[in-house]
Design an enzyme around this catalytic site. Structure first.
Site, PDB file in Angstrom:
ATOM      1  N   GLU A 130       0.869  -1.178   0.000  1.00  0.00           N
ATOM      2  CA  GLU A 130       0.000   0.000   0.000  1.00  0.00           C
ATOM      3  C   GLU A 130       0.907   1.230   0.000  1.00  0.00           C
ATOM      4  O   GLU A 130       1.292   1.744   1.024  1.00  0.00           O
ATOM      5  CB  GLU A 130      -0.916   0.009   1.217  1.00  0.00           C
ATOM      6  CG  GLU A 130      -1.968   1.117   1.149  1.00  0.00           C
ATOM      7  CD  GLU A 130      -2.789   1.240   2.409  1.00  0.00           C
ATOM      8  OE1 GLU A 130      -3.745   2.020   2.399  1.00  0.00           O
ATOM      9  OE2 GLU A 130      -2.474   0.565   3.410  1.00  0.00           O
ATOM     10  N   ALA A 219      -9.567   8.248   1.871  1.00  0.00           N
ATOM     11  CA  ALA A 219      -8.305   8.654   1.237  1.00  0.00           C
ATOM     12  C   ALA A 219      -8.435   8.725  -0.279  1.00  0.00           C
ATOM     13  O   ALA A 219      -7.572   8.254  -1.025  1.00  0.00           O
ATOM     14  CB  ALA A 219      -7.165   7.722   1.640  1.00  0.00           C
ATOM     15  N   GLY A 248     -18.154   0.927  10.554  1.00  0.00           N
ATOM     16  CA  GLY A 248     -19.101   1.937  10.978  1.00  0.00           C
ATOM     17  C   GLY A 248     -18.438   3.250  11.344  1.00  0.00           C
ATOM     18  O   GLY A 248     -19.122   4.206  11.726  1.00  0.00           O
ATOM     19  N   ASP A 273      -8.497  -3.517   6.790  1.00  0.00           N
ATOM     20  CA  ASP A 273      -7.451  -2.504   6.980  1.00  0.00           C
ATOM     21  C   ASP A 273      -6.958  -2.560   8.418  1.00  0.00           C
ATOM     22  O   ASP A 273      -6.614  -1.546   9.032  1.00  0.00           O
ATOM     23  CB  ASP A 273      -7.963  -1.099   6.633  1.00  0.00           C
ATOM     24  CG  ASP A 273      -6.840  -0.088   6.401  1.00  0.00           C
ATOM     25  OD1 ASP A 273      -5.693  -0.521   6.189  1.00  0.00           O
ATOM     26  OD2 ASP A 273      -7.106   1.129   6.459  1.00  0.00           O
ATOM     27  N   ALA A 307      -6.134   5.970  11.598  1.00  0.00           N
ATOM     28  CA  ALA A 307      -4.890   5.297  11.205  1.00  0.00           C
ATOM     29  C   ALA A 307      -5.152   3.803  11.100  1.00  0.00           C
ATOM     30  O   ALA A 307      -4.699   3.008  11.922  1.00  0.00           O
ATOM     31  CB  ALA A 307      -3.787   5.594  12.207  1.00  0.00           C
TER      32      ALA A 307
END
Length: 377
Positions: A130, A219, A248, A273, A307
């Site tokens: 990523e 993002a 959520g 993620d 994050a």
């Protein structure tokens, strides 16, 4: 080779439900789904009683787990720890994900993933890079000082996996067409993310080289009245799948429903993620010298910015079902569709000839057990 079976009140094969049924496999290959009453008494069977057996969950984006961040431990042992942590949440297979790092660390991550696959570490499919080929205006928790646009020569220098999935998230608007073409020509799965593109900077010539979009709505440049941005482009690019975080927090449930209405069948899939806090003792870790911690269920840095996520695949599935998604569709979003996104024709369904993988769920959709490579873990 030994024929084995597992049974439950319900078995979902990826297309339909079987009641009071047993999954039969030989070594690492599914043989059949049969009624429990027809299962031979000579076949050893693990009975999960009132549970649900579904195709094994596949997570395309796992930054860490069990107090291990892939960025901090790009080793076979680190990958194994991450896989073990996520099995507790129903994930059979995953892509350990490296957040924007130096070329040297990227090489280490690729080599470690290759070694993990060769060493038969259970659950690792390949590696997800990523970044660092991202847009600084949509950097999220990434270190923008590491960002650059790679040339073909630079791409050729990486030790890409021979026996697993090579997956990259990049800002397509910052990539030279020849670099994008090189990735596609070498079977690298290309996903557009951390992108601030406009429709003009994502022309069809680039879109056709993109397989999907990473964590939809997050993002990426938003959908606006006079500019579709990456969000609108992702929704309207029918050949491309979209991954989405369903904790959520990252995306409102209404927007998850919107994406489901717009995207073609099998093109919206769940990712976590997840960071090292999943399965952690401390619920905190360090990324690029900065402490990340869980605060009110949110994973944030010192500035309070999101994050990554603090969630497993089982809770992700439970969430979308709670939000009104069809149960079968929610299960496919965690298994069948990720397998299709990675072009893994042997995973994502419980059917004869498919790889022996499954996730066993309790009535609240929490993970009870996982079968990986024909072994119940």
């Amino acid at each position: 080779m030994t024929v084995k079976a597992m049974s439950a009140q319900r078995v979902f094969d990826g297309e339909r439900f079987h009641i009071d049924a047993a999954v039969v496999w030989n070594d690492q290959t599914i043989v059949d789904i049969v009624p429990k009453s027809e299962l031979s008494g000579t076949v050893p069977c693990t009975d999960f009683a009132d549970k649900l057996i579904a195709p094994g969950f596949i997570d395309l984006q796992v930054n860490g787990g069990g107090d291990v961040m892939f960025n901090s431990d790009t080793s076979v042992e680190g990958i194994d720890m991450i896989c073990r942590a996520h099995r507790k949440h129903g994930t059979a297979y995953l892509l350990p994900t490296l957040i924007s790092a130096s070329p040297q660390q990227m090489k280490q991550a690729l080599l470690a993933a290759e070694q993990a696959i060769e060493g038969q570490v259970r659950g690792v499919l390949g590696v997800h890079l990523e970044g660092p080929w991202l847009n600084k205006n949509k950097k999220g928790a990434h270190d923008a000082d590491k960002f650059y646009s790679p040339s073909v020569t630079q791409l050729e220098a990486f030790p890409w996996l021979n026996n697993g999935v090579n997956f990259v998230t990049l800002a397509a608007e910052n990539m030279a067409p020849e670099s994008l073409q090189w990735l596609r020509d070498h079977d690298v799965v290309v996903s557009c993310g951390h992108s601030n593109a406009t429709s003009d900077s994502l022309p069809d010539s680039k879109l056709k080289l993109v397989n999907g979009f990473t964590h939809l709505f997050n993002a990426m440049s938003p959908l606006e009245g006079r500019e579709p941005g990456v969000v609108g482009t992702a929704l309207m690019t029918d050949h491309a799948w979209c991954s989405i975080i369903v904790d959520g927090i990252h995306v409102a449930p209404q927007n998850v429903h919107l994406a489901k209405r717009v995207k073609p069948d099998n093109k919206l899939l769940i990712v976590t993620d997840a960071m090292a806090s999943v399965g952690s003792v401390t619920n905190r870790f360090v990324l690029d010298g900065e402490e990340i911690s869980v605060q009110d269920g949110r994973l944030v840095n010192s500035q309070g910015a999101l994050a990554g996520a603090h969630i497993g695949m089982d809770q992700s599935v439970a969430n979308v079902i709670e939000w009104g998604f069809d149960e079968a569709e929610a299960l496919r979003m965690a298994s069948t569709y990720p397998a299709l996104a990675l072009n893994l024709s042997e995973l994502g369904l419980i059917k004869p000839g498919y790889h022996a993988a499954a996730t066993v769920l309790n009535s609240d959709y929490s993970a009870h057990a996982v079968m990986v490579d024909g072994e119940i873990l």
